[in-house]
Write a protein that holds these residues in place. Structure first.
Motif, short mmCIF file in Angstrom:
data_model
loop_
_atom_site.label_atom_id
_atom_site.label_comp_id
_atom_site.label_asym_id
_atom_site.label_seq_id
_atom_site.Cartn_x
_atom_site.Cartn_y
_atom_site.Cartn_z
N PRO A 36 0.81 -1.22 0.00
CA PRO A 36 0.00 0.00 0.00
C PRO A 36 0.85 1.27 0.00
O PRO A 36 0.48 2.27 -0.63
CB PRO A 36 -0.81 -0.11 1.30
CG PRO A 36 -0.84 -1.56 1.61
CD PRO A 36 0.50 -2.09 1.14
N ALA A 37 2.00 1.25 0.67
CA ALA A 37 2.85 2.44 0.73
C ALA A 37 3.44 2.78 -0.63
O ALA A 37 3.82 3.92 -0.89
CB ALA A 37 3.97 2.23 1.75
N LEU A 61 -0.44 3.05 -3.33
CA LEU A 61 -1.55 3.94 -3.01
C LEU A 61 -1.03 5.33 -2.65
O LEU A 61 0.05 5.47 -2.09
CB LEU A 61 -2.35 3.38 -1.83
CG LEU A 61 -2.89 1.95 -1.97
CD1 LEU A 61 -3.64 1.54 -0.71
CD2 LEU A 61 -3.80 1.82 -3.19
N THR A 116 -4.64 9.44 -0.26
CA THR A 116 -6.08 9.28 -0.09
C THR A 116 -6.54 7.84 -0.29
O THR A 116 -7.72 7.55 -0.27
CB THR A 116 -6.83 10.19 -1.08
OG1 THR A 116 -6.46 9.77 -2.42
CG2 THR A 116 -6.48 11.64 -0.89
N GLY A 117 -5.58 6.92 -0.52
CA GLY A 117 -5.93 5.52 -0.70
C GLY A 117 -6.26 5.17 -2.15
O GLY A 117 -6.75 4.08 -2.42
N PHE A 133 -5.40 4.21 -6.02
CA PHE A 133 -4.39 3.42 -6.71
C PHE A 133 -3.64 4.29 -7.71
O PHE A 133 -4.23 4.96 -8.53
CB PHE A 133 -5.10 2.27 -7.44
CG PHE A 133 -4.21 1.12 -7.77
CD1 PHE A 133 -3.82 0.23 -6.78
CD2 PHE A 133 -3.75 0.93 -9.06
CE1 PHE A 133 -2.99 -0.84 -7.07
CE2 PHE A 133 -2.93 -0.13 -9.36
CZ PHE A 133 -2.55 -1.02 -8.37
#
Lengths: 232, 104
Positions: free
Chosen positions: B52-53, B56, B59-60, B62
């Motif tokens: 994810p780091a 993303l 704001t999350g 992709f």
């Protein structure tokens, strides 16, 4: 000088080379904590009370994502589950010790100290050989507290545009380098990473770390079982 | 604000994970099978922080197109595989990240 002290010193000497990568890790933790708005006292308290690099970084990561206390706590628990294995190995050699020594040795038990002590325990036949872990652990502790402090100081100087938060995934990649050469580990790594990435918004309560970890471990159980059958 | 009690609870969980086996195990209770599965713990947990780091944004969302972190992470993995050195891995990734950001 007592025998225990000599073994303690041997632990310090053996773990020293492993302290080199801990230095940037500790500094990164301090810098990130200050960037996220934690006070220097809180940051220092984390390093002293928790004293676990991966746990503290996961804590920060989830805290900045707005996760609840329960999710942070359970994710830290998941990260720590590897310590059960370390404790199990040491327990053979601590059974005769007083409870206070068991507590002290436990507090100072970290990845780096276990790595060198595990090796030493196999070579030595000394009855006090577990004090090696204490010496190695205390060394890690000193380095961790010092570098946290340096990070706290640098945190107010280093500009945010430098994107130092990117050092977090890099640090964890670095901790995985040995596993990147093993096929089963690579499969688990990719699946866990994909679940966390795509589940980040979908999985409630920011529980993506723990969900990905549990599925990853279940997958590891299945894959290793399959490997045993194939070999046997 | 970070609650001090949460830090203390996390400290307690961390300590117990280290202390539990030392306190309760008398003899070898871990089978080779459990040992093998537990050796996968880092491979199961760390990617949940790494991926994810990298993929993303804040704001999350992709980010796949022209994401410097993907290239920099690939460089870090490559250097990690070749050198097996923690510091080289971290700094090869950071250096290539800065190079990409400031040059393009």
């Amino acid at each position: 000088m007592s025998n225990k002290f000599n073994i303690f010193v041997k632990g310090i000497v053996d773990v020293s080379p492993l302290m080199i990568p801990v230095v940037p890790f500790g500094i990164i933790f301090g810098v990130l904590a200050i960037d996220l708005g934690l006070s220097p006292a809180t940051t220092m308290a984390m390093s002293i009370i928790i004293f676990g690099g991966a746990s503290q970084i996961v804590f920060l990561q989830l805290f900045s994502a707005g996760a609840s206390s329960l999710v942070i706590l359970s994710s830290v628990g998941a990260v720590n589950s590897r310590h059960l294995l370390y404790g199990a190995v040491l327990s053979e050699h601590t059974s005769d010790l007083k409870m206070i020594w068991k507590i002290i040795i436990s507090y100072f038990l970290v990845d780096q100290s276990f790595a060198v002590t595990n090796k030493y325990l196999k070579q030595s036949s000394d009855k006090d050989k577990v004090f090696h872990s204490f010496g190695a652990g205390v060394t890690c502790w000193m380095i961790w507290q010092t570098t946290t402090l340096i990070g706290i100081f640098l945190g107010s100087i280093i500009p945010e545009e430098l994107g130092l938060s990117f050092a977090v995934p890099l640090t964890f990649i670095a901790l995985l380098v040995d596993d990147l050469r093993k096929l089963l580990n690579v499969i688990v790594i990719i699946i866990s990473g994909l679940i966390a990435t795509f589940g980040y918004e979908i999985i409630p309560f920011k529980a993506y770390v723990i969900v990905a970890a549990v599925i990853g471990l279940l997958l590891a159980m299945i894959l290793t079982k399959f490997k045993v059958f194939r070999n046997g | 604000m970070v609650d001090l009690s949460l830090i203390i609870y996390c400290g307690l969980v961390t300590f117990l994970s280290r202390y539990l086996m030392i306190a309760i195990l008398k003899k070898e209770m871990f089978t080779d099978r459990i040992r093998e599965v537990l050796s996968f713990v880092p491979s199961a947990i760390f990617p949940a922080i790494i991926f994810p780091a990298i993929f993303l944004d804040n704001t999350g969302m992709f980010v796949f197109d022209s994401n410097p972190k993907i290239y920099a992470a690939a460089v870090a993995v490559l250097f990690g595989l070749i050198t097996k050195n923690v510091i080289v891995t971290i700094f090869s990734g950071l250096t290539s990240y800065w190079l990409i950001i400031y040059m393009f």
